[in-house]
Write a protein that holds these residues in place. Sequence first.
Motif, PDB file in Angstrom:
ATOM      1  N   GLN A  50      49.810  50.153   5.458  1.00 24.80           N
ATOM      2  CA  GLN A  50      50.668  49.634   4.417  1.00 24.80           C
ATOM      3  C   GLN A  50      51.835  50.494   4.419  1.00 24.80           C
ATOM      4  OE1 GLN A  50      48.822  48.900   0.395  1.00 24.80           O
ATOM      5  NE2 GLN A  50      46.696  49.237   1.254  1.00 24.80           N
ATOM      6  N   SER A  51      53.046  49.811   3.897  1.00 22.49           N
ATOM      7  CA  SER A  51      54.263  50.346   3.521  1.00 22.49           C
ATOM      8  C   SER A  51      54.244  50.401   1.857  1.00 22.49           C
ATOM      9  CB  SER A  51      55.418  49.440   3.833  1.00 22.49           C
ATOM     10  OG  SER A  51      55.416  49.555   5.347  1.00 22.49           O
ATOM     11  N   TYR A  52      54.392  51.724   1.415  1.00 24.50           N
ATOM     12  CA  TYR A  52      54.548  51.933   0.094  1.00 24.50           C
ATOM     13  C   TYR A  52      55.703  52.524  -0.188  1.00 24.50           C
ATOM     14  CZ  TYR A  52      49.476  52.138  -1.177  1.00 24.50           C
ATOM     15  OH  TYR A  52      48.055  51.764  -1.271  1.00 24.50           O
ATOM     16  N   LEU A  53      56.162  52.535  -1.776  1.00 19.90           N
ATOM     17  CA  LEU A  53      56.872  53.050  -2.375  1.00 19.90           C
ATOM     18  C   LEU A  53      56.143  53.569  -3.733  1.00 19.90           C
ATOM     19  CD1 LEU A  53      59.909  53.856  -2.962  1.00 19.90           C
ATOM     20  CD2 LEU A  53      60.005  52.150  -4.464  1.00 19.90           C
ATOM     21  N   VAL A  54      56.161  54.590  -3.878  1.00 12.30           N
ATOM     22  CA  VAL A  54      55.180  55.042  -5.154  1.00 12.30           C
ATOM     23  C   VAL A  54      56.271  56.037  -6.022  1.00 12.30           C
ATOM     24  CG1 VAL A  54      53.389  56.663  -6.022  1.00 12.30           C
ATOM     25  CG2 VAL A  54      53.308  55.674  -3.977  1.00 12.30           C
ATOM     26  N   TRP A  55      56.198  55.769  -7.510  1.00  7.68           N
ATOM     27  CA  TRP A  55      57.237  56.464  -8.193  1.00  7.68           C
ATOM     28  C   TRP A  55      56.573  57.019  -9.555  1.00  7.68           C
ATOM     29  CZ3 TRP A  55      56.651  51.005  -8.574  1.00  7.68           C
ATOM     30  CH2 TRP A  55      56.061  50.508  -9.868  1.00  7.68           C
ATOM     31  N   GLY A  56      57.160  58.004 -10.151  1.00 13.49           N
ATOM     32  CA  GLY A  56      56.755  58.461 -11.449  1.00 13.49           C
ATOM     33  C   GLY A  56      58.194  59.031 -12.110  1.00 13.49           C
ATOM     34  N   TYR A  57      58.175  58.649 -13.367  1.00 15.51           N
ATOM     35  CA  TYR A  57      59.332  58.941 -14.118  1.00 15.51           C
ATOM     36  C   TYR A  57      58.916  59.553 -15.517  1.00 15.51           C
ATOM     37  CZ  TYR A  57      63.537  58.876 -16.983  1.00 15.51           C
ATOM     38  OH  TYR A  57      64.537  59.180 -18.207  1.00 15.51           O
ATOM     39  N   SER A  70      53.415  48.005  -2.663  1.00 19.13           N
ATOM     40  CA  SER A  70      53.142  48.076  -1.406  1.00 19.13           C
ATOM     41  C   SER A  70      53.115  46.735  -0.788  1.00 19.13           C
ATOM     42  CB  SER A  70      51.738  48.730  -1.184  1.00 19.13           C
ATOM     43  OG  SER A  70      50.714  47.914  -1.539  1.00 19.13           O
ATOM     44  N   HIS A  71      53.174  46.910   0.679  1.00 14.16           N
ATOM     45  CA  HIS A  71      52.900  45.500   1.499  1.00 14.16           C
ATOM     46  C   HIS A  71      52.128  45.936   2.557  1.00 14.16           C
ATOM     47  CE1 HIS A  71      53.997  42.321   4.247  1.00 14.16           C
ATOM     48  NE2 HIS A  71      54.086  43.217   5.119  1.00 14.16           N
ATOM     49  N   GLU A  72      50.950  44.997   2.562  1.00 14.96           N
ATOM     50  CA  GLU A  72      49.812  45.439   3.567  1.00 14.96           C
ATOM     51  C   GLU A  72      50.315  44.761   4.889  1.00 14.96           C
ATOM     52  OE1 GLU A  72      46.207  44.193   1.872  1.00 14.96           O
ATOM     53  OE2 GLU A  72      46.533  45.138  -0.151  1.00 14.96           O
ATOM     54  N   ALA A  73      49.568  45.345   5.921  1.00 17.96           N
ATOM     55  CA  ALA A  73      49.907  44.727   7.337  1.00 17.96           C
ATOM     56  C   ALA A  73      49.572  43.175   7.322  1.00 17.96           C
ATOM     57  CB  ALA A  73      49.203  45.711   8.283  1.00 17.96           C
ATOM     58  N   GLY A  74      48.507  42.907   6.521  1.00 14.80           N
ATOM     59  CA  GLY A  74      47.984  41.468   6.398  1.00 14.80           C
ATOM     60  C   GLY A  74      48.756  40.446   5.936  1.00 14.80           C
ATOM     61  N   GLY A  75      50.015  41.082   5.215  1.00 10.92           N
ATOM     62  CA  GLY A  75      50.786  40.200   4.509  1.00 10.92           C
ATOM     63  C   GLY A  75      50.725  40.274   3.009  1.00 10.92           C
ATOM     64  N   THR A  76      49.598  41.051   2.305  1.00 10.17           N
ATOM     65  CA  THR A  76      49.502  40.939   1.006  1.00 10.17           C
ATOM     66  C   THR A  76      50.353  41.988   0.497  1.00 10.17           C
ATOM     67  OG1 THR A  76      47.400  40.283   1.292  1.00 10.17           O
ATOM     68  CG2 THR A  76      47.728  41.448  -0.655  1.00 10.17           C
ATOM     69  N   ASN A  77      51.072  41.732  -0.760  1.00 10.07           N
ATOM     70  CA  ASN A  77      51.906  42.545  -1.513  1.00 10.07           C
ATOM     71  C   ASN A  77      51.051  42.958  -2.842  1.00 10.07           C
ATOM     72  OD1 ASN A  77      54.101  42.487   0.268  1.00 10.07           O
ATOM     73  ND2 ASN A  77      54.517  40.398  -0.490  1.00 10.07           N
ATOM     74  N   GLN A  78      51.408  44.090  -3.180  1.00  9.41           N
ATOM     75  CA  GLN A  78      50.920  44.418  -4.724  1.00  9.41           C
ATOM     76  C   GLN A  78      51.572  45.390  -5.367  1.00  9.41           C
ATOM     77  OE1 GLN A  78      47.321  47.093  -4.387  1.00  9.41           O
ATOM     78  NE2 GLN A  78      47.728  47.112  -1.971  1.00  9.41           N
ATOM     79  N   ILE A  79      51.324  45.507  -6.653  1.00  5.94           N
ATOM     80  CA  ILE A  79      52.223  46.166  -7.459  1.00  5.94           C
ATOM     81  C   ILE A  79      51.197  46.779  -8.549  1.00  5.94           C
ATOM     82  CG2 ILE A  79      52.837  44.163  -9.188  1.00  5.94           C
ATOM     83  CD1 ILE A  79      55.339  46.014  -9.758  1.00  5.94           C
ATOM     84  N   TYR A  80      51.331  48.128  -8.808  1.00  5.97           N
ATOM     85  CA  TYR A  80      50.699  48.860  -9.802  1.00  5.97           C
ATOM     86  C   TYR A  80      51.737  49.364 -10.635  1.00  5.97           C
ATOM     87  CZ  TYR A  80      48.500  52.733 -12.192  1.00  5.97           C
ATOM     88  OH  TYR A  80      48.040  53.633 -12.981  1.00  5.97           O
ATOM     89  N   TYR A  81      51.374  49.550 -12.111  1.00  7.47           N
ATOM     90  CA  TYR A  81      52.365  50.288 -12.946  1.00  7.47           C
ATOM     91  C   TYR A  81      51.131  50.866 -13.921  1.00  7.47           C
ATOM     92  CZ  TYR A  81      51.802  45.509 -14.928  1.00  7.47           C
ATOM     93  OH  TYR A  81      51.417  44.365 -15.374  1.00  7.47           O
ATOM     94  N   GLY A  82      51.631  51.897 -14.551  1.00  5.48           N
ATOM     95  CA  GLY A  82      51.117  52.499 -15.786  1.00  5.48           C
ATOM     96  C   GLY A  82      51.409  53.692 -16.252  1.00  5.48           C
ATOM     97  N   TRP A  83      50.417  54.547 -17.102  1.00  4.23           N
ATOM     98  CA  TRP A  83      50.847  55.611 -17.919  1.00  4.23           C
ATOM     99  C   TRP A  83      50.186  56.709 -17.505  1.00  4.23           C
ATOM    100  CZ3 TRP A  83      55.148  55.645 -20.894  1.00  4.23           C
ATOM    101  CH2 TRP A  83      55.257  56.776 -21.936  1.00  4.23           C
ATOM    102  N   MET A  84      50.878  57.829 -17.093  1.00  2.36           N
ATOM    103  CA  MET A  84      50.073  59.079 -16.723  1.00  2.36           C
ATOM    104  C   MET A  84      50.395  60.098 -17.607  1.00  2.36           C
ATOM    105  SD  MET A  84      50.228  61.215 -13.202  1.00  2.36           S
ATOM    106  CE  MET A  84      51.372  62.805 -13.800  1.00  2.36           C
ATOM    107  N   HIS A  85      49.113  60.851 -18.373  1.00  7.44           N
ATOM    108  CA  HIS A  85      49.271  61.956 -19.216  1.00  7.44           C
ATOM    109  C   HIS A  85      48.689  63.315 -18.775  1.00  7.44           C
ATOM    110  CE1 HIS A  85      49.482  64.084 -22.973  1.00  7.44           C
ATOM    111  NE2 HIS A  85      48.451  64.279 -22.867  1.00  7.44           N
ATOM    112  N   HIS A  86      49.777  64.115 -18.773  1.00  3.70           N
ATOM    113  CA  HIS A  86      49.190  65.511 -18.018  1.00  3.70           C
ATOM    114  C   HIS A  86      48.789  66.291 -19.113  1.00  3.70           C
ATOM    115  CE1 HIS A  86      50.677  69.671 -16.644  1.00  3.70           C
ATOM    116  NE2 HIS A  86      49.882  69.401 -15.651  1.00  3.70           N
ATOM    117  N   PHE A  87      47.213  66.574 -19.103  1.00  2.00           N
ATOM    118  CA  PHE A  87      46.514  67.301 -20.162  1.00  2.00           C
ATOM    119  C   PHE A  87      46.273  68.824 -19.905  1.00  2.00           C
ATOM    120  CE2 PHE A  87      43.301  65.088 -17.786  1.00  2.00           C
ATOM    121  CZ  PHE A  87      42.296  65.952 -17.625  1.00  2.00           C
TER     122      PHE A  87
END
Length: 191
Positions: A50-57, A70-87
């Motif tokens: 897969q080709s990925y671009l991962v971010w954290g702001y 991300s773009h998977e070699a088979g042609g599937t694209n996906q997006i994930y977004y969320g909230w991360m908390h450092h505890f």
Amino acid sequence: MRTLHTTLLLVSLALPLFASGGYDHGTPAGEGNIDIDITINPGDYFEEGQSYLVWGYGITDNDDFHGYVSHEAGGTNQIYYGWMHHFFEREWLDLSTAVGLRHRKDKTNTFLPQLLYTFKLPHGFDIGGSIVNVYNISDAENLGVAYDLLFRIPITFDFTQQYFKSLKFTLGVFRSAGGNTHPTYSIDMKF
């Protein structure tokens, strides 16, 4: 040591090992900072890659808006977004949790619960990864647990300090919720 860093940089740019993305770890970007991790599978060369671009702001020092496209070699694209908390933070360990949504094909999944970790080693090296439960909201079905384990190697050239707060080359392994295991790599940049 400089020769090692040069070799790693050239290998990462010119020879994308297996071209599957490294993903998250337990250390937040920090308020106002941006973390970007990039993995490229040129021309979809690796079938499982897969080709990925991962971010954290960094919204605060302990909270990040994070995700990936991300773009998977088979042609599937996906997006994930969320909230991360450092505890949890110690000199040698960071722990975080997160919640988010992934859209892949015509399905929406939630990643919950998540445990993200970073073991901080001397000289800027670290071991990190995540343990993530994947639940398919669309079909009301738990898909299982995905695991990420990575080893990050700092890239320290004089010129990198002008452009990056940190620059690292990452090698790892990813096990999907479906049980498939893939080697990973990425270039991790903090601005």
